[in-house]
Design a protein around this motif. Structure first.
Motif, PDB file in Angstrom:
ATOM      1  N   GLY A  64       0.825  -0.966  -0.176  1.00 40.26           N
ATOM      2  CA  GLY A  64      -0.022   0.085  -0.040  1.00 40.26           C
ATOM      3  C   GLY A  64       0.952   1.109  -0.137  1.00 40.26           C
ATOM      4  O   GLY A  64       1.762   1.178   0.530  1.00 40.26           O
ATOM      5  N   GLU A  76      -3.195   7.252  -4.072  1.00 38.99           N
ATOM      6  CA  GLU A  76      -3.260   5.838  -3.443  1.00 38.99           C
ATOM      7  C   GLU A  76      -2.992   4.520  -4.383  1.00 38.99           C
ATOM      8  O   GLU A  76      -3.806   4.683  -5.403  1.00 38.99           O
ATOM      9  N   SER A  78      -2.747   0.418  -4.236  1.00 41.16           N
ATOM     10  CA  SER A  78      -2.905  -0.893  -3.531  1.00 41.16           C
ATOM     11  C   SER A  78      -2.532  -1.884  -4.635  1.00 41.16           C
ATOM     12  O   SER A  78      -3.176  -1.941  -5.624  1.00 41.16           O
ATOM     13  N   LEU A 167      -4.581  -0.058   2.604  1.00 40.39           N
ATOM     14  CA  LEU A 167      -4.315  -0.302   1.152  1.00 40.39           C
ATOM     15  C   LEU A 167      -3.543  -1.449   1.228  1.00 40.39           C
ATOM     16  O   LEU A 167      -3.810  -2.260   0.024  1.00 40.39           O
ATOM     17  N   ALA A 168      -2.514  -1.940   1.648  1.00 43.88           N
ATOM     18  CA  ALA A 168      -1.791  -3.048   1.625  1.00 43.88           C
ATOM     19  C   ALA A 168      -2.496  -4.357   2.072  1.00 43.88           C
ATOM     20  O   ALA A 168      -2.567  -5.260   1.401  1.00 43.88           O
ATOM     21  N   ALA A 171      -4.931  -5.187  -0.528  1.00 40.41           N
ATOM     22  CA  ALA A 171      -4.400  -5.961  -1.633  1.00 40.41           C
ATOM     23  C   ALA A 171      -4.196  -7.442  -1.511  1.00 40.41           C
ATOM     24  O   ALA A 171      -4.297  -8.214  -2.250  1.00 40.41           O
TER      25      ALA A 171
END
Length: 175
Positions: A64, A76, A78, A167-168, A171
């Motif tokens: 992220g 942003e 991801s 965000l990580a 993913a």
């Protein structure tokens, strides 16, 4: 997605599509008494703040990124990694992807923020990278650092990195 995120994504899409830095030198010629005069307009080097985080779990691994421009345009990212990694490898991948994106955007000065004590310690030379994969990641980071006029890597508490962390984690759950 917020308005600034949309503007940031549009900017990122344009940079990716045209492959040029939006801040390159501009030269104009002006006619004055039949003499050609060249003027060069130099803009201040692009300085960005980048928050990075990596995540690895049973579902997969991902990174992220939150890139913030001086005008507070937020991009942003991801990204799901297509291979299994350890959490530390995902942290390094996040750092490397962030550095690469900043370079492609024409960034010359960058402050990178990560909550990984291990990654920061190894890159700064305070901790030894014993594993050959970690040594390779440190080498890649050091190599990319050379392309920046100014590069700062700072450790922040996890509580100040929740956006990149989310965000990580997102993913890792996407297919």
């Amino acid at each position: 997605m917020s308005h600034t995120s949309i503007k940031g994504q549009v900017l990122a899409d344009l940079v990716a599509e045209f492959g040029e830095s939006p801040l390159e030198e501009k030269a104009e010629k002006q006619n004055m008494d039949e003499k050609s005069v060249g003027t060069v307009s130099l803009q201040k080097p692009l300085s960005l703040r980048v928050y990075v985080d990596g995540a690895a779990n049973q579902k997969g691994s991902g990174v992220g990124l939150v890139i913030i421009s001086p005008e507070t345009i937020i991009i942003e990212k991801s990204l799901r990694l297509g291979f299994l990694t350890t959490n530390n490898e995902a942290e390094y991948k996040a750092l490397l992807v962030g550095m690469t994106m900043v370079k492609k955007m024409g960034g010359k000065m960058v402050k990178m923020f990560s909550d990984s004590r291990l990654v920061i310690g190894q890159v700064e030379g305070e901790l030894e990278a014993r594993d050959s994969r970690m040594q390779e990641y440190v080498g890649q980071v050091k190599h990319l650092q050379l392309g920046f006029e100014s590069f700062t890597l700072l450790q922040i508490p996890r509580s100040r990195n929740t956006h990149a962390d989310s965000l990580a984690t997102l993913a890792t759950s996407s297919a």
